[in-house]
Design a protein around this motif. Structure first.
Motif, mmCIF file in Angstrom:
data_model
loop_
_atom_site.group_PDB
_atom_site.id
_atom_site.type_symbol
_atom_site.label_atom_id
_atom_site.label_comp_id
_atom_site.label_asym_id
_atom_site.label_seq_id
_atom_site.Cartn_x
_atom_site.Cartn_y
_atom_site.Cartn_z
ATOM 1 N N GLN A 1 0.825 -1.207 0.000
ATOM 2 C CA GLN A 1 0.000 0.000 0.000
ATOM 3 C C GLN A 1 0.864 1.263 0.000
ATOM 4 O O GLN A 1 0.435 2.329 -0.449
ATOM 5 N N ARG A 2 2.114 1.137 0.484
ATOM 6 C CA ARG A 2 2.972 2.312 0.638
ATOM 7 C C ARG A 2 4.047 2.454 -0.431
ATOM 8 O O ARG A 2 4.582 3.548 -0.617
ATOM 9 N N VAL A 3 4.361 1.373 -1.148
ATOM 10 C CA VAL A 3 5.551 1.369 -1.991
ATOM 11 C C VAL A 3 5.366 2.136 -3.291
ATOM 12 O O VAL A 3 6.342 2.557 -3.922
ATOM 13 N N HIS A 4 4.119 2.355 -3.708
ATOM 14 C CA HIS A 4 3.851 3.078 -4.950
ATOM 15 C C HIS A 4 3.041 4.323 -4.636
ATOM 16 O O HIS A 4 2.116 4.282 -3.826
ATOM 17 N N ALA A 5 3.362 5.417 -5.289
ATOM 18 C CA ALA A 5 2.729 6.691 -4.968
ATOM 19 C C ALA A 5 1.253 6.719 -5.318
ATOM 20 O O ALA A 5 0.467 7.435 -4.681
ATOM 21 N N LEU A 6 0.833 5.946 -6.315
ATOM 22 C CA LEU A 6 -0.550 5.964 -6.786
ATOM 23 C C LEU A 6 -1.254 4.652 -6.454
ATOM 24 O O LEU A 6 -0.670 3.581 -6.601
ATOM 25 N N GLY A 7 -2.515 4.745 -6.034
ATOM 26 C CA GLY A 7 -3.299 3.540 -5.806
ATOM 27 C C GLY A 7 -3.651 2.846 -7.107
ATOM 28 O O GLY A 7 -3.699 1.618 -7.177
ATOM 29 N N VAL A 8 -3.916 3.642 -8.139
ATOM 30 C CA VAL A 8 -4.200 3.123 -9.476
ATOM 31 C C VAL A 8 -3.220 3.762 -10.446
ATOM 32 O O VAL A 8 -3.084 4.985 -10.484
ATOM 33 N N ASP A 9 -2.513 2.946 -11.199
ATOM 34 C CA ASP A 9 -1.551 3.442 -12.177
ATOM 35 C C ASP A 9 -1.645 2.533 -13.405
ATOM 36 O O ASP A 9 -0.874 1.596 -13.575
ATOM 37 N N LEU A 10 -2.649 2.828 -14.238
ATOM 38 C CA LEU A 10 -2.941 1.946 -15.362
ATOM 39 C C LEU A 10 -1.792 1.928 -16.369
ATOM 40 O O LEU A 10 -1.204 2.962 -16.671
ATOM 41 N N GLY A 11 -1.495 0.754 -16.880
ATOM 42 C CA GLY A 11 -0.412 0.577 -17.844
ATOM 43 C C GLY A 11 0.211 -0.784 -17.668
ATOM 44 O O GLY A 11 0.216 -1.335 -16.562
ATOM 45 N N LEU A 12 0.746 -1.324 -18.737
ATOM 46 C CA LEU A 12 1.258 -2.692 -18.700
ATOM 47 C C LEU A 12 2.779 -2.788 -18.669
ATOM 48 O O LEU A 12 3.316 -3.859 -18.387
ATOM 49 N N ALA A 13 3.482 -1.707 -18.951
ATOM 50 C CA ALA A 13 4.934 -1.795 -19.125
ATOM 51 C C ALA A 13 5.624 -2.268 -17.853
ATOM 52 O O ALA A 13 6.495 -3.153 -17.893
ATOM 53 N N ARG A 14 5.252 -1.706 -16.718
ATOM 54 C CA ARG A 14 5.953 -2.052 -15.471
ATOM 55 C C ARG A 14 5.671 -3.499 -15.058
ATOM 56 O O ARG A 14 6.590 -4.267 -14.743
ATOM 57 N N VAL A 15 4.395 -3.867 -15.041
ATOM 58 C CA VAL A 15 4.052 -5.208 -14.591
ATOM 59 C C VAL A 15 4.544 -6.255 -15.593
ATOM 60 O O VAL A 15 4.993 -7.349 -15.210
ATOM 61 N N ARG A 16 4.539 -5.927 -16.871
ATOM 62 C CA ARG A 16 5.052 -6.858 -17.881
ATOM 63 C C ARG A 16 6.566 -7.068 -17.708
ATOM 64 O O ARG A 16 7.072 -8.188 -17.864
ATOM 65 N N GLU A 17 7.288 -6.003 -17.374
ATOM 66 C CA GLU A 17 8.734 -6.127 -17.179
ATOM 67 C C GLU A 17 9.058 -7.008 -15.981
ATOM 68 O O GLU A 17 9.952 -7.867 -16.044
ATOM 69 N N VAL A 18 8.323 -6.839 -14.890
ATOM 70 C CA VAL A 18 8.573 -7.691 -13.722
ATOM 71 C C VAL A 18 8.236 -9.144 -14.039
ATOM 72 O O VAL A 18 8.976 -10.065 -13.672
ATOM 73 N N TRP A 19 7.152 -9.375 -14.747
ATOM 74 C CA TRP A 19 6.778 -10.739 -15.132
ATOM 75 C C TRP A 19 7.844 -11.353 -16.040
ATOM 76 O O TRP A 19 8.174 -12.538 -15.913
ATOM 77 N N ARG A 20 8.410 -10.550 -16.935
ATOM 78 C CA ARG A 20 9.497 -11.038 -17.790
ATOM 79 C C ARG A 20 10.689 -11.470 -16.929
ATOM 80 O O ARG A 20 11.299 -12.520 -17.177
ATOM 81 N N ARG A 21 11.031 -10.675 -15.928
ATOM 82 C CA ARG A 21 12.140 -11.014 -15.045
ATOM 83 C C ARG A 21 11.853 -12.279 -14.243
ATOM 84 O O ARG A 21 12.782 -12.955 -13.779
ATOM 85 N N MET A 22 10.582 -12.603 -14.049
ATOM 86 C CA MET A 22 10.183 -13.819 -13.347
ATOM 87 C C MET A 22 10.101 -15.004 -14.320
ATOM 88 O O MET A 22 9.595 -16.064 -13.972
#
Length: 436
Positions: A14-35
């Motif tokens: 709840q604290r690590v990201h400045a926004l509660g909603v931040d629509l977009g796929l680039a960040r989550v896709r990059e983490v999934w790629r690293r996984m």
């Protein structure tokens, strides 16, 4: 990495990201790629739409389970425990499994220490569900789209079939100010060459148009598949296939449409999954989802009905159910809402169906919650002044409603998941049991 409990992980997210909603796929896709982006299941179904997603997923899960399939379901938000969001073979994920997934996500997120990838609370949860499913030996994964479609974190997965249940005004600040705009956003979950089930015969033209532009194969209610009442129960038909079905245990006539959309998805996947008519009927009969017109009873007390209706379309469905299923006495409503909701659109269809309102504040539960006086002011601006009382929270409002209710009355708690969750907890504390 410092060990954390599940609660500590959720507080951190709840604290690590400045926004509660931040629509977009680039960040989550990059983490999934690293996984290493493992395949989450041999067959994937995504379910989007304004209303009906949770019920449609419940039907899918029950039908697939009846066919002997091992199913993973990702839904949000949760009501009583975060673990409800990730379910494998009908069982909520335990704390240890979720914590292990969060640790793997955090390691991937911080892989480049000088440039960490930020993730929202919802994105952490989505990645955790995908990771858990990838290691759960599933036959089918069913994923609920959280907000919109095109830019929702779930959309990093290419589904074998995607369902859009309904299109109505909700979350306009993110999705658009009219149904056409919202439809285009939700159509973002469709994929070229794969089926796109549209569960609403009256969906905006933009939904089918966007599906066509994407290259998806459209399968729409009222055009490609049909459902109608029968002498006993109802029937579903398409392409020469006709299935006799029992009425759902889930209340409200709209549940036939949700079940029909689920059947449509499994029909177009029949070559991969082979779910037969017996399993479909069994799933319709057994599907259950919490806080969707869920009835609770207690000897000598008025019945309690809990529903998450939180936008105008859902309120209209609720109003129709109240009209078709009248209480023996009065209807007393415990109502709370979030600040970004169309309060006028929610209250207007229900005003004639509710005898007294117990207005509950949600401002202590969530930053988005309306305080009771603010909610009441918006209600009064929408309709003629209502008979009401004002309370600081849902539990206090329920106490007051029960104190005033007669045995033949009905108490209705609705307006938000933030109403449903404390209402469920209140019901358990006060010895109300779910009606069968």
């Amino acid at each position: 990495m410092t060990p954390r409990s599940l609660d500590e992980w959720l507080d951190y997210q709840q604290r690590v990201h400045a926004l509660g909603v931040d629509l977009g796929l680039a960040r989550v896709r990059e983490v999934w790629r690293r996984m290493d982006a493992p395949r989450i299941a041999p067959v994937v179904v995504t379910v989007g739409g304004t209303n009906g997603k949770g019920s449609t997923i419940a039907f899918l899960e029950a039908m697939l389970a009846a066919a002997g399939k091992r199913v993973g379901c990702y839904t949000s938000p949760h009501l009583l425990r975060y673990n409800e969001r990730v379910r494998v073979a009908g069982t909520d994920a335990d704390d240890a499994v979720l914590v292990e997934a969060f640790e793997r996500i955090e390691s991937a997120r911080l892989e480049q220490a000088d440039d960490p990838v930020t993730l929202t609370y919802f994105e952490f949860g989505t990645l955790a569900a995908l990771w858990i499913f990838a290691h759960a030996r599933l036959d089918v994964a069913v994923l609920e789209v959280g907000l919109g479609g095109r830019l929702d974190a779930v959309n990093i997965v290419d589904a074998d079939v995607s369902i859009v249940t309904t299109i109505a005004l909700d979350h306009e600040d993110w999705l658009g100010r009219d149904r056409e705009q919202i439809a285009r956003e939700k159509a973002g979950i469709f994929r070229a060459g794969r089926p796109a089930v549209i569960g609403d015969a009256d969906a905006p033209a933009a939904l089918a148009h966007s599906a066509h532009e994407t290259g998806a194969t459209i399968f729409q209610a009222g055009r490609d598949y049909h459902f109608e009442p029968a002498a006993r129960g109802w029937r579903w038909r398409a392409h020469g296939r006709e299935i006799a079905l029992p009425d759902p245990e889930l209340a409200a006539p709209v549940q036939r449409a949700n079940a029909a959309a689920a059947i449509a998805a499994l029909h177009v996947l029949r070559d991969q999954l082979g779910v037969d008519d017996v399993a479909l009927a069994a799933g319709v009969r057994s599907a259950h989802v919490v806080a969707r017109l869920q009835r609770f009873v207690k000897p000598g007390a008025a019945e309690l009905v809990i529903d998450v209706a939180h936008n105008p379309q859902a309120a209209e469905v609720l109003a129709r159910w109240l009209a078709q299923t009248p209480a023996g006495g009065r209807t007393l409503a415990v109502f709370g809402a979030l600040a970004d909701k169309d309060i006028a659109g929610i209250v207007a269809p229900l005003a004639a169906r509710i005898d007294r309102w117990f207005v509950a504040g949600l401002d202590a539960d969530t930053p988005r919650g309306l305080a009771a006086p603010d909610l009441l002011a918006r209600m009064d601006a929408a309709v003629a002044p209502l008979r009401h009382e004002v309370f600081g929270d849902v539990a206090t409002a329920l106490d007051a409603a029960v104190a005033q209710a007669q045995v033949r009355d009905r108490i209705l708690a609705f307006g938000s998941f933030h109403v449903a969750a404390p209402a469920l907890a209140w019901a358990a504390r006060n010895d109300f049991t779910a009606a069968t």
